[in-house]
Design a protein around this motif. Sequence first.
Motif, PDB file in Angstrom:
ATOM      1  N   THR A  88     -23.925  -4.804   3.797  1.00  0.00           N
ATOM      2  CA  THR A  88     -23.783  -3.414   3.335  1.00  0.00           C
ATOM      3  C   THR A  88     -23.423  -3.416   1.858  1.00  0.00           C
ATOM      4  N   LEU A  89     -23.548  -2.256   1.221  1.00  0.00           N
ATOM      5  CA  LEU A  89     -23.297  -2.191  -0.227  1.00  0.00           C
ATOM      6  C   LEU A  89     -21.906  -2.701  -0.574  1.00  0.00           C
ATOM      7  N   MET A  90     -20.913  -2.309   0.217  1.00  0.00           N
ATOM      8  CA  MET A  90     -19.553  -2.713  -0.128  1.00  0.00           C
ATOM      9  C   MET A  90     -19.205  -4.130   0.349  1.00  0.00           C
ATOM     10  N   LYS A  91     -20.224  -4.867   0.834  1.00  0.00           N
ATOM     11  CA  LYS A  91     -20.009  -6.291   1.088  1.00  0.00           C
ATOM     12  C   LYS A  91     -20.687  -7.136   0.019  1.00  0.00           C
ATOM     13  N   MET A  92     -21.434  -6.491  -0.872  1.00  0.00           N
ATOM     14  CA  MET A  92     -22.174  -7.258  -1.874  1.00  0.00           C
ATOM     15  C   MET A  92     -21.206  -7.943  -2.831  1.00  0.00           C
ATOM     16  N   PRO A  93     -21.534  -9.180  -3.249  1.00  0.00           N
ATOM     17  CA  PRO A  93     -20.719  -9.818  -4.283  1.00  0.00           C
ATOM     18  C   PRO A  93     -20.701  -8.943  -5.548  1.00  0.00           C
ATOM     19  N   LEU A  94     -19.625  -9.055  -6.332  1.00  0.00           N
ATOM     20  CA  LEU A  94     -19.509  -8.176  -7.502  1.00  0.00           C
ATOM     21  C   LEU A  94     -20.591  -8.441  -8.538  1.00  0.00           C
ATOM     22  N   PHE A  95     -21.075  -9.698  -8.600  1.00  0.00           N
ATOM     23  CA  PHE A  95     -22.165  -9.965  -9.552  1.00  0.00           C
ATOM     24  C   PHE A  95     -23.373  -9.092  -9.223  1.00  0.00           C
ATOM     25  N   VAL A  96     -23.635  -8.903  -7.930  1.00  0.00           N
ATOM     26  CA  VAL A  96     -24.753  -8.057  -7.524  1.00  0.00           C
ATOM     27  C   VAL A  96     -24.464  -6.594  -7.879  1.00  0.00           C
TER      28      VAL A  96
END
Lengths: 296, 516
Positions: B181-189
């Motif tokens: 999900t969007l809020m699981k994406m790594p911060l670089f993404v």
Amino acid sequence: MATESSYYVPEQSRLPIFATIGLFMIAFGAANWINGGSAYIFFAGSLAMAAVLWFWFSAVIRENMAGLNSDQLKRSYVWGMGWFIFSEVMFFAAFFGALYYIRTFALPWLGGEGDRGTSNMLWEGFENNWPLMVTPDAAAHGDAAKIVGPKDIIDPWHLPLLNTIILLASSFTVHVAHVYLKKNKRKAFNIWLTATVALGFTFLYFQAVEYYEAYVHLGLTLESGIYGTTFFMLTGFHGAHVTLGTIMLLIMLLRSVIAQHFKPDDHFGFEAASWYWHFVDVVWVALFIFVYVLGG
Amino acid sequence: MAHGPQPGLSRWLYTTNHKDIGTMYLWFSFAMFLLGGCMALVIRAELFEPGLQIVQPEFFNQMTTMHGLIMVFGAVMPAFVGLANWMIPMMIGAPDMALPRMNNWSFWILPFAFAMLVSTLFMDGGAPNFGWTFYAPLSTEYAPPSVTFFIFAIHIMGASSIMGAINIIATILNMRAPGMTLMKMPLFVWTWLITAYLLIAVMPVLAGVVTMMLMDIHFGTSFFSAAGGGDPVLFQHVFWFFGHPEVYIMILPAFGIVSAIIPTFARKPLFGYSSMVYATASIAFLSFIVWAHHMFTVGMPIAGELFFMYATMLIAVPTGVKVFNWVTTMFRGSMTFETPMLFAVAFVILFTIGGFSGLMLSIAPADFQYHDTYFVVAHFHYVLVPGAIFSITAAVYYWLPKWTGNMYNETMGKVHFWLSFIGLNVTFFPMHFVGLAGMPRRIPDYALQFADFNQIASVGAFLFGASQLVFLFNVIRTIQGGKKATDEVWENPEGLEWTVASPAPYHTFSTPPAVR
């Protein structure tokens, strides 16, 4: 090879490097031509680019007809087109922004208003008006001026109004065509799309008549100060986009008539072209209001 | 799909593989970094002593202009796009970028565009000499003929950036593995997603402003000419509407990189993940309404000065949130200081210094003193060198074992770090002092009292430049061989990229991984 669960990653392709060479020749050739060199590189590059686009779109169409494109991949094309149109919106925003900066800030200051009004001392006798018929140069230097304003401007309630009706009508016809395509009525789709393309060409014809009128009878040119500058740059870039959109729709029409492309549930090529057309239409409405009506 | 890379040159020319394209972006960026760096060394050599020694003022101006253009558009931006290409598909569990052929096109435009830009050095009248900000009328009425080639080079670079950004957005929004999900994406993404939006919004504005220049120079329009009713200040407004978001384009992905590295070596999860996401979005939003802080001295109404001053100061709030989160992530962590971590920690400290000098510059009345002095040069080099460049370097050390399957030489990495760290501070810290004392930027000569600090800066610049050769050597050695890296490489790092083999196979995640 491709099922719903796997994403089609194309094999190696020669298209990008040839597209690069074409684009480079266009850019380098244009600079060379404008700087007084020959135009051959530019035209050779344009031909190369057209050929690459032909092969590139053929490849994409072929892959889609071979069933390689999953729904997920098709969504990538949808996102791609959507954000491409957004980038075009921002390009026009730069020019609309320039128009309103000039009208709201630069010209009143040049005319002597406010804290920055001292710049009026450089252009004695200049008065701020819009449309700007007397440039600061003409106001200060009279007959010796290099940049003089236009004699007259385009009346919004004749050709521009007609063109507004034409473009709005074409947005409607392309939508009707889309509806018929979704109902699988090929003949009606072709007829309404033909009407759209015809309206596009009609618009361009009237725009050419208007430019001829402006240049030959009104003394309104790119070089007639900031009014001519903003008028021709905004309407000119819009006209270039209408030309491109008309060509896109014409190609869609030919694909439908000659090759029977597009299915009721699978026709993103056409849909993307129609989005582009609606975008061009919206820009025109903005132009009609902000450049013609409120600028006249 | 199951094929490995093709042999020979055609692999690179015709590739559709995100890893190949990422590699090409990174090598291109490094080549431009060295070229732009050599130009910086010409500048520093000339400024070693007052008076004119090595180059003529005309050529000096060409060097400052080309150094800026090459570093911004040729070194920093392509490096981040290269990292995005390599890492984003692996971080979100996608088989490749969304539009692989367009991806290759975006890359290959760049070498051609820069060949065109650099070739202006050999044209009649010389290369562009009006600074990387190319203010009109210096860049229009008084420009060398090569400006036309500069304009078209910018046009095709912009096309490359827009296509790259569209590709990144389509990849992130459309190709995440199920469960990502969007809020699981790594911060670089996350940071790259937001950066891509910035690119799509402002690169067309850059295209617009160079088009206005082209029309003014060759087709008689009056955009920037008051004689026809235009205004040179219009140029600055349109340019900085592009230019300010552009500086965030060069730093947001760096925030993402540092947010990946610090948790790994502090052995703690990132503190305040969601606040990091919101802070990044806030910075991106604010970047659109602060542009005129570059123009405080140009003559704006007082309301404009105040608005842009306060809006600029607001940026310190989300940026402060980020710095706080990085420091808090390190707090009571089991920290070790491998090379990527050294660069990341230096990033946090030195970028903050650059942020503080930015806060000083944002104060409109004070800016009248700082404007166009070396203080400004010190400020933006502190955010770009230990900011953008250090984060890219940290990223290369951090992910190089994943890319090559080999560990880099840690001792050489540390030597590279310390030489760079000392070199850059020796170069740029004295610039604060000469700037505050009034030394103007972009001038090949200066008053005698600035000589000491300038000599120190020049020595530092050559040290910094030479230390990058250590980096190059270390990277080449790692590609050739070295201690084998494990699949995890580091101790329990977070992220899908560590679940694939080292070196990463040519195709990863042909079937999407399960994300919990």
